[in-house]
Design an enzyme around this catalytic site. Sequence first.
Site: not given
Length: 347
Positions: A51, A80-82
């Site tokens: 992503k 998880k980080d955006r």
Amino acid sequence: MSDILSSLAYLTGKPVASAKIKAQPEHFQVREDLGFAFTGEGEHLLVRIRKTGENTSFVANELAKACGVKSKDVSWAGLKDRHAVTEQWLSVHLPKGETPDFSAFLAQHPSIEILATDRHNKKLRPGDLVGNEFVVTLSEVTDVADVEQRLEKVKQVGVPNYFGSQRFGNDGNNLEEASRWGRENVRTRNQNKRSMYLSAARSWIFNRIVSARLENGVFDKFIDGDVAQTASGTQLVDASNMAALQAQFAQGEVAITAALAGDNALPTQADALTLEQPFLDEEPDLMALIRGNRMRHDRRDIALKPQDLAWTVDGNNITMTFSLDAGSFATSIVRELVIEEKVEREY
């Protein structure tokens, strides 16, 4: 980094260089490592996704729609980080063994890719991973030489194993809510909120203890009454074993730990108890929340040493590669290297 971390001590002093972090999603890449093989059969469809600029919860909700299941039927090992490009596994409860057609899902979400699918006999749960691999680019670094010197130090001794600002929410909102819940004796069935606020409470007290050890010059030294983490478990430090444990620490065989506060008494004694206990006493609201939810005391290493740390320099950009065990924060490494410049993101 977030202002909530600004009061915490640095291992090598506050950085002199500034840089942009996550100026582009590709500047912060994360690859999840679960550390185990799937059974190849079972009620759960495992989907490996990549992503870009999206958070895990959003992707999981959209994947649930594509699979015709409820959001609660999709789970993950870690958030998880955006603002990044990240790879991770999601599990979907599909007991009939079907594999949905994801073509419409992928067409609707160009920021999401499906890299692989598999089957497993258990769903993924938070913490079901051994670690993450990172590729992090610091852009527009104002003092490359200083950052490289700091990287050499990090490679040798690591950094304070602080919980990153993500743990405390936007502008520290999770920590503020944790204090309010403890003060007002809030009760809820919302497991996600309760988990977030409890994590913020324990993480903040831990961070303060680690900072105090740095300020007192005992970040890399055992003191009387410490709890050492050894290969076989924990061990109380006293005059009879301190020299031997310190020698093992120098070889990377044992670790110094700090408190993840619980409703039971700290296991530290003597000087270590004198150092740790005040930070619990100074946070009565957070401790009320922790005790009210019967969290048990735990320990966490105070130092974070990245594995396989390497870096390249391209002009005023520095790209680092390294791996971290689960529960560690890449932002805690970046914090020791540079002061983060504000980035106006379009993603």
